[in-house]
Design a protein around this motif. Sequence first.
Motif, mmCIF file in Angstrom:
data_model
loop_
_atom_site.group_PDB
_atom_site.id
_atom_site.type_symbol
_atom_site.label_atom_id
_atom_site.label_comp_id
_atom_site.label_asym_id
_atom_site.label_seq_id
_atom_site.Cartn_x
_atom_site.Cartn_y
_atom_site.Cartn_z
ATOM 1 N N MET A 39 -5.056 33.671 28.673
ATOM 2 C CA MET A 39 -4.756 32.415 28.002
ATOM 3 C C MET A 39 -4.689 31.288 29.017
ATOM 4 O O MET A 39 -4.060 31.408 30.050
ATOM 5 C CB MET A 39 -3.424 32.519 27.270
ATOM 6 C CG MET A 39 -3.521 33.365 26.031
ATOM 7 S SD MET A 39 -2.001 33.338 25.128
ATOM 8 C CE MET A 39 -2.434 34.411 23.774
ATOM 9 N N ALA A 40 -5.323 30.198 28.657
ATOM 10 C CA ALA A 40 -5.373 29.063 29.585
ATOM 11 C C ALA A 40 -4.010 28.396 29.678
ATOM 12 O O ALA A 40 -3.209 28.459 28.744
ATOM 13 C CB ALA A 40 -6.415 28.069 29.104
ATOM 14 N N ASP A 41 -3.758 27.762 30.808
ATOM 15 C CA ASP A 41 -2.506 27.020 30.966
ATOM 16 C C ASP A 41 -2.442 25.881 29.972
ATOM 17 O O ASP A 41 -3.452 25.304 29.613
ATOM 18 C CB ASP A 41 -2.424 26.398 32.373
ATOM 19 C CG ASP A 41 -2.206 27.461 33.419
ATOM 20 O OD1 ASP A 41 -2.196 28.654 33.034
ATOM 21 O OD2 ASP A 41 -2.072 27.113 34.593
ATOM 22 N N PHE A 42 -1.245 25.589 29.563
ATOM 23 C CA PHE A 42 -1.045 24.416 28.708
ATOM 24 C C PHE A 42 -0.475 23.330 29.604
ATOM 25 O O PHE A 42 0.554 23.529 30.235
ATOM 26 C CB PHE A 42 -0.078 24.770 27.585
ATOM 27 C CG PHE A 42 0.167 23.642 26.638
ATOM 28 C CD1 PHE A 42 -0.759 23.332 25.669
ATOM 29 C CD2 PHE A 42 1.321 22.897 26.725
ATOM 30 C CE1 PHE A 42 -0.538 22.295 24.796
ATOM 31 C CE2 PHE A 42 1.552 21.857 25.850
ATOM 32 C CZ PHE A 42 0.614 21.557 24.885
ATOM 33 N N ASN A 43 -1.165 22.202 29.672
ATOM 34 C CA ASN A 43 -0.776 21.225 30.683
ATOM 35 C C ASN A 43 -0.930 19.809 30.134
ATOM 36 O O ASN A 43 -2.029 19.314 29.973
ATOM 37 C CB ASN A 43 -1.681 21.432 31.905
ATOM 38 C CG ASN A 43 -1.263 20.561 33.063
ATOM 39 O OD1 ASN A 43 -0.485 19.620 32.889
ATOM 40 N ND2 ASN A 43 -1.759 20.873 34.236
ATOM 41 N N ILE A 44 0.193 19.174 29.805
ATOM 42 C CA ILE A 44 0.100 17.773 29.379
ATOM 43 C C ILE A 44 1.147 16.964 30.145
ATOM 44 O O ILE A 44 2.104 17.520 30.674
ATOM 45 C CB ILE A 44 0.350 17.601 27.859
ATOM 46 C CG1 ILE A 44 1.661 18.254 27.460
ATOM 47 C CG2 ILE A 44 -0.794 18.139 27.039
ATOM 48 C CD1 ILE A 44 2.120 17.886 26.082
#
Lengths: 461, 473
Positions: B49-54
């Motif tokens: 799963m890709a990183d969640f980055n905001i």
Amino acid sequence: MNAIIVSSLLGVIMMFCSWGIKSQQVQKNIALIGLFILIIANLAHMYGWYVVDYDTKGMLTYSFFGLYANTLLFALTFIYVWINGDEIAKIGNTSADFYSLFFFILCGISVLTSFDNLLMLFIGIEILSIPLYILTGADKKNMFSNEAALKYFLMGSFSTGILLLGITLIYGATGSFHLTAPVISISTGFAQEQILLSAGLILLFAAMNFKVSAAPFHFWTPDVYDGAPTVFTSFMATIAKAAGFIAFINVFNSQYKALGYSWTLLLTFVIIATLLVGNIIAVFQRSVKRMLAYSSIAQAGFMLFALYGKSEISNEAILLYAVVYSIATIGIFAVLVKMKENSFEAFHGLGKAQPLLAFATTVFLFSLAGIPLTGGFFAKYYMLSALLKAGAGLWLVLVAVVFAAISIYYYFKIIQAMYFTAGEPAINPLPNQYKYKLLTLAILLLILGVFPNLLLNYIYF
Amino acid sequence: MMLVSFLFLPVLAAVILLLIKNNKTAQWTAIIFSGLTLLVALQMLYTPMADFNIAWLPNLNTRFILHADGLSKILILLTAISFPAILWATANNEYKNRNVFLSLLLFTEAGLMGVFLAADGLLFYFFWELALIPIYFLCSIWGGEKRIAITFKFFIYTFLGSLFMLAGILFLNAHSSDHSFLINSFINANLTGGQQITAFALFFIAFAIKMPIFPLHTWQPDAYEQSPTAVTMVMSAVMVKMGLYGILRWLLPLFPVAFMAHTHVVVILSVIGILYASFIAIRQDDIKRLIAYSSIAHIGLMNAALFTHTQIATQGALIQLFSHGINVLGLWIVADIIEQQTGTRSMKEMGGLAKKQPTLAILLVGFALANIALPLTNSFVGEFLMFTGLFQFSPWMAAFAGVSVILAAIYTLNMVQKVAYGAISEKINTMQAPNKGAQAVLIILLIIVLATGVYPQPLFSLTADTLQQLFVK
């Protein structure tokens, strides 16, 4: 300039309202409209549109920061009146008088956020204080209220005397009332002038500490807060106090260098004493109102951290802290004013009887205690961050943190009383509207707890 | 995006639950949503799963970053298994305002998930607190007789610890080159030895209180005893892992010098804790307190293993993070069934469970054996590796810690003997078969115990990347 002129005009208009208009509700609405006009006028100034503008010869200088602080404090007053209007109506014969006093206080606040001259500081503080003495004694038939007003007046006058003496000494040393007057350096100045300046600054420091109720000048606070009608305590402890802080920072950020090393020492002593006195004594209080008075001393200790050094983050910190602390305190006093008595026992079973109200109260208390997801967390966070940036030692942060943990103890006593102890809460009947207003405040705190930027971005543009 | 669902699903469920007044519907909503979370967790094992980055707060330079590596995954898996298991097993327990109770539990789940996923210091702190606050309300409202004072002690203890951590985070933020909170910039901050030790101490206090390590453990047995059992399960199966996770994720990578300087002190403290807790466990009559002290001993062993800083012991601890959670969950569920039905926790009043309720007794024995790390159970793998590492670190420490295995056998088997065997006591005689849900949960957990005991390779491969990061430079 807009704010000063408009607020004094509105004060006069309000004063005459009680003469023609008898309905308290209408008076309240007029006050709200007045506050709205005041906010608009101040915003207009911020973005370059003046009602009146004349040269004050540098006695007042308007920084964007000061004007923004004005806007926030006016908005807080708006919220305060919006929530407490009906309670204010219960005190005295007509509430228009009180609203007019509020406008005069706001006029004082506008001076305090923009002075660049010690005389203006003095005038601002007097305009702010005198209406507060009257508000303390507003409940004329209550002996406690009278006693508190007298005490506040005597001690306040005394501290004003000290303030004036301080200003005089500073004038003697530098020959000017201006804040930015050249500070005498040890290498060029005469020793005697140096001593005069230091003595003057220390007296000024003491007097300002009195105004923001920092230890060891805090002794008036519990009695006055306790004796004054609860609605007015709420105003005193929040908006008036926040203005005091902004003035305090304004004076000392330009002058403290004259005190040299001893300045940090003095400040550290006062902060630790304030945190200690506020937090420890609050633990032992049996009356919620007195507990809140001591807690407000403790919170003042935290706000004093902003004095360590002026930086962008310390500006952000003091504004955020003032706003968040004020919202939470206005909220908790608005709950307290509806209680039949001020003891912790009165809150027993509130969680069950009034779930919405109890939830809002919990958020206010969480915020005061600085728990994440409420605005109070970021307020404390910014303060500590500013403190580290100003070069204070980590140990001071740790001291602050330990006191924050102690504060949990007394704030959570109310939560325990509300949720974990069964009983009938001693509370007056509440209109639903009132609950929703408080809930709005709580939601505001939660929003600030996740996005403090919403408030802080405007400092810069 | 998928990583956000670990936060989103529980929070959504928690909010929905506040609106559901019917007990049964509320219970099933909670089970279904936590089950969905488990499904996402299972899917995560197979698809990366890709990183969640905001961006979150630009002027503080803090970001909302979620990142899952092996260490996160194994703990997320544990959390995701624990919650539906707990909810299902305790479905028949009586709680007033059940929907609020469940809602708070699911808020806790979101907080825990956040702790295990956050890759930003401030965000980590946020979730760390978020996991604690619902627990405070859960224990204070639904707990035992002395709940208010004890939960308050627990709360202030852990809150003080986390405030110290906050001071540490601030300190690191001031010293990191880009003034951000990202874990990577914390790692790259050039701290002097002295600064490392300061920050290490601040973080370690928070983690040590959470685990807890001797002498900071005093809140734990009381809190476990007084909490409603569902909450105790969350606390002892998952929450204590927050401390161990903190050591692996933050302490070791951030302050390697300070870490190496303190290995002996911490290992010795842990070993004292292990022995101390084991001896007290032997003297306990209350079954909940017994499991609580046994848990302190096991956590102490894991902490000692991490602080040996050997690859093999760390590998063991990584697996044990998961295994201990499963085992202790099984023990708590059995204890809860007995308590719910007989109304007692005193082992003196029990006996003869094997005759009265053989299935339950078999399950109890299964988890008890796993608790003492018998070969073929999951704990054996982890403990064996940990003891090997501990021996490499110092044979003396291994010897002292090894005594705990014997002590664990004494108190656990003693418990089994008192509860399951002997004449059927008055209280046990009133027992009926546990409900299907609880039985199913116990059987599934026991299958996990045996499966990972016989074939632990999946757990090894899951955590391989964390181990590599920590030890291969």
